[in-house]
Structures are given as C-alpha cells and as structure tokens.
Design an enzyme around this catalytic site. Structure first.
Site, PDB file in Angstrom:
ATOM      1  N   GLY A 152      62.988 -48.998  34.040  1.00  0.00           N
ATOM      2  CA  GLY A 152      61.840 -49.825  33.742  1.00  0.00           C
ATOM      3  C   GLY A 152      60.566 -49.177  34.250  1.00  0.00           C
ATOM      4  O   GLY A 152      60.594 -48.243  35.059  1.00  0.00           O
ATOM      5  N   CYS A 153      59.431 -49.676  33.788  1.00  0.00           N
ATOM      6  CA  CYS A 153      58.146 -49.078  34.163  1.00  0.00           C
ATOM      7  C   CYS A 153      57.819 -49.306  35.634  1.00  0.00           C
ATOM      8  O   CYS A 153      57.462 -48.362  36.358  1.00  0.00           O
ATOM      9  CB  CYS A 153      57.025 -49.610  33.269  1.00  0.00           C
ATOM     10  SG  CYS A 153      57.034 -51.405  33.039  1.00  0.00           S
TER      11      CYS A 153
END
EC number: 1.2.1.38
Length: 348
Positions: A152-153
């Site tokens: 994920g970011c």
C-alpha cells in the site's frame, strides 16, 4: 536478443491503471497486450484516457473473459480489494506472473486480513506463496516470485525509512513509534464519493481512520518481520489533504543509544536508485517526487530531545502503487530495475 514482456492490466480504468499505462508506454521491453474493464468493454483506450492518444492506438478495453490474459507474461491487478484473490489463481496456475496492486495478498495471517477487509479470502493457498513487494526490502525473494503483493502507499512511505533501523535492531523496544501521515485525494481511487468531491476536499484538511486503518496491520507486519517488541508501540494516523498526488509521513521514533539514523539510512540506501536520503536537516516536499518513482527521506532530531524525526515523501500513485509495481516486474523478470522508471519529477 532483448526480451519482450507481454503485459495485461485488469481494472485499467482507475488511477493506478492509467498510471501503469503511462509508465509502461515508455518501457523498452514491455508490450501492453490486454486491458480489461467490464463497464468500458469495447471503448478505445485513447477515447477513455485522452492523455494516451497516439500511444496505444489499437488497444481497446475488453471484459476479463474476452481478454487472453493467460497469453500474457505478467498481469497487473489494479482492482478493488477482493477481485485478484478470485481471478488471479487460474492465471497463476497457467504460469503467468502476477503483480497485485490491491491488498488481497499483502497480509500473511488470513484471520487478520479477513478481520480488516471484512470478507472471506478466496485463495488462501496463494497468500503463503505471495512475496510482499516492498522492492528495496525483498529484492531477492521478488526475483524468484510468481505472485507479488504490491504494498500500500502508506506502508511504502512509512516502511522505507524504518527498514534499515529495524534490520539493525536500532529502535527502542516499548517506546512510542508515531507515523503521522498525509495523502492526496487520488489515494481514494477514481470512484465517485462525497469525500473526494472538489468542494469537500479542496481547502480542507482532516484525519480519517484514526480508530483503525487497513494499512495499520500491513505496517505492523513489516515491523514484526524485522524487529520484535516495536510494533506494539506504533501509532498510525492518516490525513486527507487538498492535493491530487502526494504522500508525506512524519515519523517520530526513539533509537537505542549511540544510533545515528541519518548515517545508517544513507549507507543502507546508497545504491538504491529510487530512495534518496537528503542532507541532514532537510525537509522534503511532495512536489519534489510528483510523477516519479522516488522516495525522498530526511532525518532530524527534535531540539533538546531524544526523539528523532524522519520525513518521507512519495507520489502515492507511482512509488506508492504503479511505479513500484513496474519496479517489481523488472525484478521478477531479471531486467534493469530502472527500466521504464527513469522519470524526472514534475515541477511546478
């Protein structure tokens, strides 16, 4: 003879999908062979994304059933959570390599994943075989992987500064570890939602997911893998900012005596093309990485305090999603890790 990699993108109508298409258009060894969308099947890519006019002149969206994804060498899943876990296994069984940009294979503990994502996992047997695709941490495992779970970011922005410290056991056990993070609205995806409307997100700033965000167990998993006794002290608070692109993490941490985090990070990442350790005392800006696959990191010590402050910025759609996915693909196929990713950030 130069290897040509045939790539497919499932769910190519979202922000990460079009970002993959932008990056792969300049990749010297990739041919995008199929893009899928149930809702836009039959629509020319150039008609849906005017920014791609003239780049993919003969490419049309197809349904997943119409697209010959099994003939691809690699398939990217730029889909909502819950899709890849159902549609990736037949491709994997056919020998296709898969990079999943959703969360379906990121968390190794199935019960934890099901608790945070609110659904039963459709292919738990592949979770154990998936490699977590934090490129700078798991290069050797990614090189041997058939299935890569793209991080994920927020976990990318938070974990990259912590990895060298955790690997050396430098964080003080039981001490607070605070990740105060901000993201642009593109992190919410391209779906229509009130919170992402210009009149709602513009000229506004707010925290969300304070009581628990899905990226929390993902960050904790990385920490627990590298150093015990630290993850329990993690506090992670995300915020929504009036930016389109960009992610900023301010991390407050305590180290064991005598540790210099800046020197340690600078040495660890000196040969990493996509991690830039700035001079001590610097303050990185989100616009300094806009459009590029770079994480810029700086280190400062709080005045008259034992607390270290690490600042980390990425473009959430590139290093936080599509760029890291391309980086992982390059590693999987044993080609130049920089291929398709030598991009100068946009300014202004």
């Amino acid at each position: 003879m130069t290897q040509t990699i045939k790539a497919g993108i499932v769910g190519a109508t979202g922000y990460t999908g079009v970002e993959l298409l932008r990056l792969l258009a300049q990749h010297p060894q990739v041919q995008v062979a199929a893009v899928t969308s149930r809702g836009e099947a039959g629509v020319a890519l150039a008609d849906y994304f005017p920014s791609l006019r003239g780049i993919y002149p003969n490419l049309y969206f197809q349904t997943p059933d119409q697209a010959d994804l099994a003939a691809c060498d690699v398939v990217f899943f730029a889909t909502p959570n819950g899709v890849a876990m159902q549609e990736a296994p037949p491709l994997l069984a056919a020998g296709v390599k898969v990079v999943d940009l959703s969360a379906d294979y990121r968390i190794q503990d199935i019960a934890t994943w099901q608790q945070w994502y609110g659904m039963s996992h459709a292919s738990p047997e592949w979770v154990a075989r998936a490699v977590y695709g934090l490129s700078e941490l798991n290069r050797s495992a990614i090189a041997q992987a058939q299935l890569v779970a793209n991080p994920g970011c927020y976990p990318t922005c938070v974990s990259l500064p912590l990895v060298p410290l955790l690997q050396q056991g430098c964080l003080k056990s039981g001490a607070p570890l605070i990740a105060d993070c901000k993201s642009g609205v593109s992190g919410a995806g391209r779906k229509a939602s009130v919170g992402s409307l210009f009149a709602e997100a513009g000229d506004n700033f707010k925290a969300y997911g304070v009581g628990g965000h899905r990226h929390l167990p993902e960050i904790r998993q990385t920490i627990n893998t590298l150093q015990s006794g630290v993850a329990d002290g993690l506090v992670f608070v995300p915020h929504l900012t009036p930016l389109i692109r960009g992610m900023h993490a301010t991390i407050y941490l305590h180290t064991e005596a005598g540790v210099n985090p800046h020197a340690l990070l600078a040495e660890h990442y000196q040969n990493s093309p996509f991690v830039d350790i700035l001079p001590a005392g610097s303050t990185p800006e989100t616009r300094s990485v806009r459009g590029a696959n770079i994480c810029r990191i700086s280190v400062q010590q709080a005045p008259q305090s034992e607390v270290w402050i690490i600042l980390s910025v990425i473009d959430n759609l590139v290093k936080g999603a599509a760029g890291q996915a391309v980086q992982n693909m390059n590693i999987m196929f044993g080609i130049d890790e920089n291929a398709g990713l030598n991009i100068t950030p946009l300014l202004p």
